[in-house]
Structure formats: C-alpha cells, structure tokens
Motif scaffolding. Sequence first.
Motif, short mmCIF file in Angstrom:
data_model
loop_
_atom_site.label_atom_id
_atom_site.label_comp_id
_atom_site.label_asym_id
_atom_site.label_seq_id
_atom_site.Cartn_x
_atom_site.Cartn_y
_atom_site.Cartn_z
N GLY A 231 33.96 37.21 40.87
CA GLY A 231 33.24 37.67 39.68
C GLY A 231 34.05 37.53 38.41
N LEU A 232 35.35 37.83 38.48
CA LEU A 232 36.20 37.73 37.30
C LEU A 232 36.40 36.29 36.86
CD1 LEU A 232 38.83 40.38 38.40
CD2 LEU A 232 37.26 40.62 36.48
N ILE A 233 36.64 35.41 37.82
CA ILE A 233 36.84 34.00 37.48
C ILE A 233 35.55 33.38 36.98
CG2 ILE A 233 37.44 31.75 38.43
CD1 ILE A 233 39.34 33.19 40.33
N ALA A 234 34.41 33.74 37.61
CA ALA A 234 33.13 33.22 37.15
C ALA A 234 32.82 33.69 35.73
CB ALA A 234 32.02 33.66 38.10
N ALA A 235 33.24 34.92 35.40
CA ALA A 235 33.00 35.43 34.05
C ALA A 235 33.79 34.64 33.02
CB ALA A 235 33.36 36.91 33.98
N GLY B 213 33.95 43.33 38.46
CA GLY B 213 35.32 42.94 38.77
C GLY B 213 36.34 43.85 38.11
N LEU B 214 36.08 44.23 36.86
CA LEU B 214 36.98 45.15 36.17
C LEU B 214 36.98 46.53 36.81
CD1 LEU B 214 36.45 44.35 32.38
CD2 LEU B 214 38.42 43.82 33.80
N MET B 215 35.83 46.96 37.33
CA MET B 215 35.78 48.25 38.03
C MET B 215 36.66 48.22 39.28
SD MET B 215 33.98 50.28 36.21
CE MET B 215 34.72 49.40 34.82
N VAL B 216 36.66 47.08 39.98
CA VAL B 216 37.52 46.94 41.15
C VAL B 216 38.99 47.00 40.73
CG1 VAL B 216 38.20 45.41 43.03
CG2 VAL B 216 35.79 45.67 42.46
N GLN B 217 39.33 46.36 39.61
CA GLN B 217 40.70 46.42 39.13
C GLN B 217 41.12 47.85 38.80
OE1 GLN B 217 40.89 43.72 35.80
NE2 GLN B 217 41.43 41.97 37.09
N MET B 218 40.21 48.64 38.31
CA MET B 218 40.53 50.01 37.95
C MET B 218 40.86 50.86 39.17
SD MET B 218 40.32 50.44 34.61
CE MET B 218 39.96 52.17 34.38
N VAL B 219 40.19 50.60 40.30
CA VAL B 219 40.32 51.49 41.46
C VAL B 219 41.07 50.85 42.62
CG1 VAL B 219 38.16 52.62 40.82
CG2 VAL B 219 38.11 50.75 42.47
N PHE B 220 41.53 49.60 42.47
CA PHE B 220 42.06 48.89 43.63
C PHE B 220 43.26 49.61 44.25
CE2 PHE B 220 44.87 45.62 45.47
CZ PHE B 220 44.03 45.19 46.48
N GLY B 221 44.22 50.00 43.45
CA GLY B 221 45.38 50.70 43.99
C GLY B 221 45.02 52.00 44.67
N VAL C 139 45.21 38.56 44.03
CA VAL C 139 43.86 38.02 43.95
C VAL C 139 43.01 38.80 42.96
CG1 VAL C 139 41.74 37.61 45.27
CG2 VAL C 139 43.97 37.06 46.28
N VAL C 140 43.09 40.13 43.04
CA VAL C 140 42.27 40.98 42.16
C VAL C 140 42.63 40.80 40.70
CG1 VAL C 140 41.74 43.39 41.59
CG2 VAL C 140 41.79 42.66 43.97
N GLY C 141 43.89 40.50 40.41
CA GLY C 141 44.33 40.38 39.02
C GLY C 141 44.18 39.01 38.41
N LEU C 142 43.36 38.15 39.00
CA LEU C 142 43.26 36.77 38.51
C LEU C 142 42.42 36.62 37.25
CD1 LEU C 142 42.91 34.76 41.84
CD2 LEU C 142 44.89 34.91 40.33
N GLY C 143 41.55 37.56 36.93
CA GLY C 143 40.68 37.42 35.77
C GLY C 143 40.58 38.71 34.99
N ASP C 144 39.92 38.64 33.82
CA ASP C 144 39.77 39.82 32.97
C ASP C 144 38.32 40.23 32.72
OD1 ASP C 144 38.84 37.94 31.14
OD2 ASP C 144 40.72 37.85 30.04
N GLY C 145 37.35 39.50 33.26
CA GLY C 145 35.96 39.88 33.14
C GLY C 145 35.24 39.37 31.91
#
Length: 307
Positions: free
Chosen positions: A29-33, A49-57, A109-115
């Motif tokens: 989703g992040l890369i597609a954005a 995708g940004l929501m996943v980045q917020m809660v991934f850890g 992987v999760v940090g590859l894009g910014d949305g």
Amino acid sequence: MKALAWLTWRQHRWTIIPTVVLSLLAAYGLIAAETGTSIGSMPISGFYGLMVQMVFGGVIGMFWGAPLIARELEERTYFVAWGQDVTPVTWLRGKALVLGGLAAALGLVVGLGDGYSGTQNAWSAFEAHPAVQVGYALYGLALGVFIGMLARHVVTAIAATLVFYTLSRVLLSALVRDHYLPAERSVARWYSTPEIPKGALELGSGFVGSDLRPVDVPEACAGLVNPNTCVRSSGSAVGTYVDYQPVERIEAFRYIEFGVYVLLAAVLFALTFRLLRHGGGWKPSRRHRRITSEPEPVQSTPEPVQG
C-alpha cells in the motif's frame, strides 16, 4: 540453533504468519501510494500503511514478545523447555535471535514508503523509514519479553506491553525527539518576522533582549492577548526569535532514534537475561521438584482384624 529455530517456528507460526502478511500488505500500500499521479495526496492504501507503521512495534511486542516467556511460566511448560540439555538462557537467546531477526526484516519492509504520492521528506513522515521501524520492532519485542518475564501471565503481559509501549513512544516523540541535536534560531528585530527554512520543524518562539538572548515577558504584558506591543513599548526586548530544526536533519534524527530504541532494547534484553539466569522466581520449589521427580508412595489400607 537449527532445532531452536524449528521449535520457534512451530510454536509461533500462527502469530508470525499474520504479521508477515500484514507487513507485506502495508508495504504494498505504501509503495503503491508513492507511485500515484496526484503529487502530495494520500490514497487510502497509503493511509492504512501509515497506520501499520504507527502500531507495528507494538504488535511485535504484544503478540511476539509478551507470550514468549509468560506462556511457559503460566502453563508451567518450562519444566520441559528448560531442561538440562537446554538452559533457560540458551533457550531465550535462540528464540530472541530468530524472532528478533525476523522482526527487523519485517520492520525494513514496513518502512519502505510514506503513504504519499511522491516521496515526502518531511517531519510529518518521520516514522516512514526502514531504520526507524527496525528500532521500534526490536524495542517492542524486548519490552514484551521483559514484561512477560515479570507478569508470568499472557493476557496481563499483552495488556501491559500495549500500555508501556504506547506511553514510551508518546513520551519520547513529544519530549526527546525534537532535541536530538541543538536547535537553530532565527532572530528578527521589531517590525520584521523571523524567517525559517521551508519544511523546518518549529519548536518555540519568544522575545530577545539587546544581547539577542531570550527574555521573559514582563508580568504587565503576560496577561494580554497580543503582548508584542506591550513588550516593545516596555523596552525589555528588541525583537523576536524562533527555534527550529531544519528538514535536512531528518535523516540524522531517524538514525539517532533508531539507536535510541536499539539501546533500550539491549537494556531490556540484558535485564531479562539477568532475571532468567538468577532464577527470577521461575525456579520450582524443593517440594515441587520432589513431587515431580519422585512419586509419593501409595499407602495401603490395613485389613480389619476379624475376631
């Protein structure tokens, strides 16, 4: 090590598989954005995708770290898992290496894009970076394992990990992150405005005296809605200032934050290993060891004596 890796996969595959799927979907989703046509907008895929980045850890800490030791202690399976062939420290070291390596890979992987459509190198997209997500994942794992060691109950450990992970993330981002490096200052005399570079993060503002150092607002002016005129007429200040962090520092700040969370993870793992090595209350009592190793003799009931 191969045996521990296989055992880790067998025991944790039903939490690893959903996390891997979630990470891949978020990265997609992040890369597609970023490849969108409307520059600067955020498609719905980027938002999720940004929501996943917020809660991934936090997800790693709650569902990977918290149950790691807590389930063994709660279900009392550590009598078998921590036998003579595999010590508790060896057991935890093997599992931490396997899960930590996989969590770091998924963080990349999760940090590859910014949305956003088009890469946004801005402070609002600070967490959209592989190194930052790796730091969060390792910290979440270490925090969950440490809390699970103390709680010894899976549900309690998961809830406590969520609370402490969220609290620590909020406190560090609100109170510490903006001051990893000394802020720059823009000063302007009266009748002009301090200028800051485009994209800079504004930290604070105020008044400066004749030595161009910040001065306090006089008590007579503090209660006014717009104290500028009052301060200027009082003669206590000669202009205003703005403190800021330039956007060019964002990459350095990201790697500093990565180092901070890796250091916190190392401290938590060190404490966990110390507790595990010295018992930490998990060792069975002498009575329990005697009961589990030697069955109690069965007492036979004497037959009644017939007269």
